[in-house]
Scaffold this motif. Structure first.
Motif, PDB file in Angstrom:
ATOM      1  N   GLY A  16       0.807  -1.217   0.000  1.00 18.86           N
ATOM      2  CA  GLY A  16       0.000   0.000   0.000  1.00 18.86           C
ATOM      3  C   GLY A  16       0.841   1.269   0.000  1.00 18.86           C
ATOM      4  O   GLY A  16       2.047   1.234   0.241  1.00 18.86           O
ATOM      5  N   PRO A  17       0.200   2.404  -0.246  1.00 15.49           N
ATOM      6  CA  PRO A  17       0.899   3.676  -0.413  1.00 15.49           C
ATOM      7  C   PRO A  17       1.266   4.401   0.890  1.00 15.49           C
ATOM      8  O   PRO A  17       2.035   5.352   0.864  1.00 15.49           O
ATOM      9  N   GLY A  18       0.719   3.977   2.015  1.00 18.85           N
ATOM     10  CA  GLY A  18       1.012   4.686   3.264  1.00 18.85           C
ATOM     11  C   GLY A  18       2.310   4.224   3.908  1.00 18.85           C
ATOM     12  O   GLY A  18       2.831   3.152   3.583  1.00 18.85           O
ATOM     13  N   LYS A  19       2.821   5.026   4.815  1.00 15.78           N
ATOM     14  CA  LYS A  19       4.045   4.677   5.545  1.00 15.78           C
ATOM     15  C   LYS A  19       3.776   3.553   6.544  1.00 15.78           C
ATOM     16  O   LYS A  19       2.685   3.474   7.100  1.00 15.78           O
ATOM     17  N   GLY A  20       4.789   2.750   6.795  1.00 17.36           N
ATOM     18  CA  GLY A  20       4.682   1.747   7.848  1.00 17.36           C
ATOM     19  C   GLY A  20       4.967   0.322   7.402  1.00 17.36           C
ATOM     20  O   GLY A  20       4.947  -0.591   8.231  1.00 17.36           O
ATOM     21  N   LYS A  21       5.239   0.125   6.115  1.00 17.01           N
ATOM     22  CA  LYS A  21       5.452  -1.238   5.610  1.00 17.01           C
ATOM     23  C   LYS A  21       6.747  -1.843   6.166  1.00 17.01           C
ATOM     24  O   LYS A  21       6.747  -2.949   6.712  1.00 17.01           O
ATOM     25  N   THR A 111       8.696  -6.193  -3.631  1.00 19.55           N
ATOM     26  CA  THR A 111       7.663  -6.043  -4.667  1.00 19.55           C
ATOM     27  C   THR A 111       8.162  -5.258  -5.892  1.00 19.55           C
ATOM     28  O   THR A 111       7.657  -5.454  -6.985  1.00 19.55           O
ATOM     29  N   TYR A 112       9.183  -4.419  -5.680  1.00 25.23           N
ATOM     30  CA  TYR A 112       9.691  -3.631  -6.819  1.00 25.23           C
ATOM     31  C   TYR A 112      10.328  -4.525  -7.877  1.00 25.23           C
ATOM     32  O   TYR A 112      10.343  -4.179  -9.059  1.00 25.23           O
ATOM     33  N   LEU A 113      10.846  -5.658  -7.461  1.00 28.91           N
ATOM     34  CA  LEU A 113      11.444  -6.580  -8.437  1.00 28.91           C
ATOM     35  C   LEU A 113      10.374  -7.160  -9.357  1.00 28.91           C
ATOM     36  O   LEU A 113      10.640  -7.483 -10.512  1.00 28.91           O
ATOM     37  N   GLY A 141       6.551  -3.740   0.350  1.00 29.43           N
ATOM     38  CA  GLY A 141       6.669  -2.907  -0.843  1.00 29.43           C
ATOM     39  C   GLY A 141       5.306  -2.560  -1.406  1.00 29.43           C
ATOM     40  O   GLY A 141       4.333  -3.288  -1.201  1.00 29.43           O
ATOM     41  N   ARG A 142       5.258  -1.423  -2.074  1.00 30.44           N
ATOM     42  CA  ARG A 142       4.000  -0.985  -2.692  1.00 30.44           C
ATOM     43  C   ARG A 142       3.566  -1.947  -3.795  1.00 30.44           C
ATOM     44  O   ARG A 142       4.402  -2.639  -4.358  1.00 30.44           O
ATOM     45  N   ASP A 143       2.313  -1.898  -4.129  1.00 31.39           N
ATOM     46  CA  ASP A 143       1.794  -2.604  -5.307  1.00 31.39           C
ATOM     47  C   ASP A 143       2.110  -4.092  -5.328  1.00 31.39           C
ATOM     48  O   ASP A 143       2.611  -4.609  -6.332  1.00 31.39           O
ATOM     49  N   ARG A 159      -2.708   2.527   4.229  1.00 34.60           N
ATOM     50  CA  ARG A 159      -3.458   3.533   3.489  1.00 34.60           C
ATOM     51  C   ARG A 159      -2.871   4.899   3.816  1.00 34.60           C
ATOM     52  O   ARG A 159      -2.632   5.215   4.971  1.00 34.60           O
ATOM     53  N   LEU A 160      -2.627   5.700   2.798  1.00 30.33           N
ATOM     54  CA  LEU A 160      -2.104   7.042   3.029  1.00 30.33           C
ATOM     55  C   LEU A 160      -3.246   7.973   3.446  1.00 30.33           C
ATOM     56  O   LEU A 160      -4.168   8.212   2.668  1.00 30.33           O
ATOM     57  N   VAL A 161      -3.192   8.444   4.672  1.00 24.35           N
ATOM     58  CA  VAL A 161      -4.168   9.438   5.118  1.00 24.35           C
ATOM     59  C   VAL A 161      -3.531  10.820   5.087  1.00 24.35           C
ATOM     60  O   VAL A 161      -4.124  11.781   4.591  1.00 24.35           O
ATOM     61  N   GLY A 174      15.373   9.136  12.443  1.00 18.59           N
ATOM     62  CA  GLY A 174      14.663   8.419  13.506  1.00 18.59           C
ATOM     63  C   GLY A 174      13.185   8.180  13.206  1.00 18.59           C
ATOM     64  O   GLY A 174      12.524   7.410  13.899  1.00 18.59           O
ATOM     65  N   VAL A 175      12.695   8.861  12.162  1.00 16.17           N
ATOM     66  CA  VAL A 175      11.306   8.625  11.735  1.00 16.17           C
ATOM     67  C   VAL A 175      11.295   7.932  10.372  1.00 16.17           C
ATOM     68  O   VAL A 175      10.634   6.910  10.189  1.00 16.17           O
ATOM     69  N   GLU A 176      12.052   8.492   9.450  1.00 15.31           N
ATOM     70  CA  GLU A 176      12.082   7.921   8.089  1.00 15.31           C
ATOM     71  C   GLU A 176      13.309   7.041   7.852  1.00 15.31           C
ATOM     72  O   GLU A 176      13.303   6.246   6.924  1.00 15.31           O
TER      73      GLU A 176
END
Ligand code: ATP
Ligand code: MG
Length: 177
Positions: A16-21, A111-113, A141-143, A159-161, A174-176
């Motif tokens: 999914g497109p949101g952060k946290g994967k 998933t990018y591969l 990974g996305r998609d 989900r990106l909110v 420390g966050v990203e």
């Protein structure tokens, strides 16, 4: 219904497109290590900055933390290099998954591969089916492809909110990373 305590290796997908994967996958790593399990993390994409998690897990027993991907770039002249590096990382991933040395393997940004057709769905499904019984596998990974979602036992879509990036706030240590 699977009885409590029955040991069964699961395939978990964070997409999914949101952060946290990736960070959720690392939470699974922490949980597994706390249970005395042996863990391998393979990162298929290297970000701009060295990450806190790579620094932290490098010093921990019970986990092999491998950042094998190249920086993420699809400039035409670098494409071949990116593909070659990704394929090497894929070979290591197969070896690690099949080695029976780990109770949990994380394939981060795998998933990018598939998205860029560096590997096929079939190759991934073969890897999933070839792993030792009882080994858990986390893929991020996305998609995530339909075939991967169909084969996985557990799929979570972030989900990106809202993300600070959209108002121009740069990645924070420390966050990203
Ligand atoms: P994290 O590693 O923080 O769990 P992620 O694995 O879900 O994030 P990726 O798609 O791997 O996200 O992207 C990695 C980097 O991009 C992270 O620094 C993350 O904060 C950032 N990022 C994630 N989602 C978004 C978004 N929707 N917009 C902008 N940047 C994002
Ligand atoms: Mg990620």
């Amino acid at each position: 219904v699977v009885a409590t305590g029955e040991k069964r290796g699961l395939v978990l997908v964070n997409t999914g497109p949101g952060k946290g994967k990736t960070t959720a996958a690392l939470g699974q790593v922490t949980r597994a290590l706390g249970q005395g399990m042996r863990v391998c993390v393979i990162q298929f994409i290297k970000g701009k900055w060295p990450t806190g998690e790579a620094a932290f897990f490098a010093g921990q027993p019970g986990v092999d933390f491998l950042t094998l991907g190249s920086g993420f770039t699809w400039e035409a002249e670098k494409r071949q290099e990116v593909v070659a590096t990704a394929l090497k990382a894929w070979e290591v991933a197969k070896e690690k998954v099949q080695s029976a040395s780990y109770d949990l393997v994380v394939l981060d940004e795998l998933t990018y591969l598939l998205t860029y057709e560096i590997i096929s769905d079939q190759e991934l499904l073969e890897l999933i089916d070839s792993r030792p019984q009882g080994q858990h596998l986390v893929i991020t990974g996305r998609d995530a492809s339909e075939a991967l979602v169909a084969r996985a036992d557990l799929v979570t879509e972030m989900r990106l909110v809202k993300h600070p990036f959209s108002v121009g706030i740069k990645a924070q240590k420390g966050v990203e990373f």
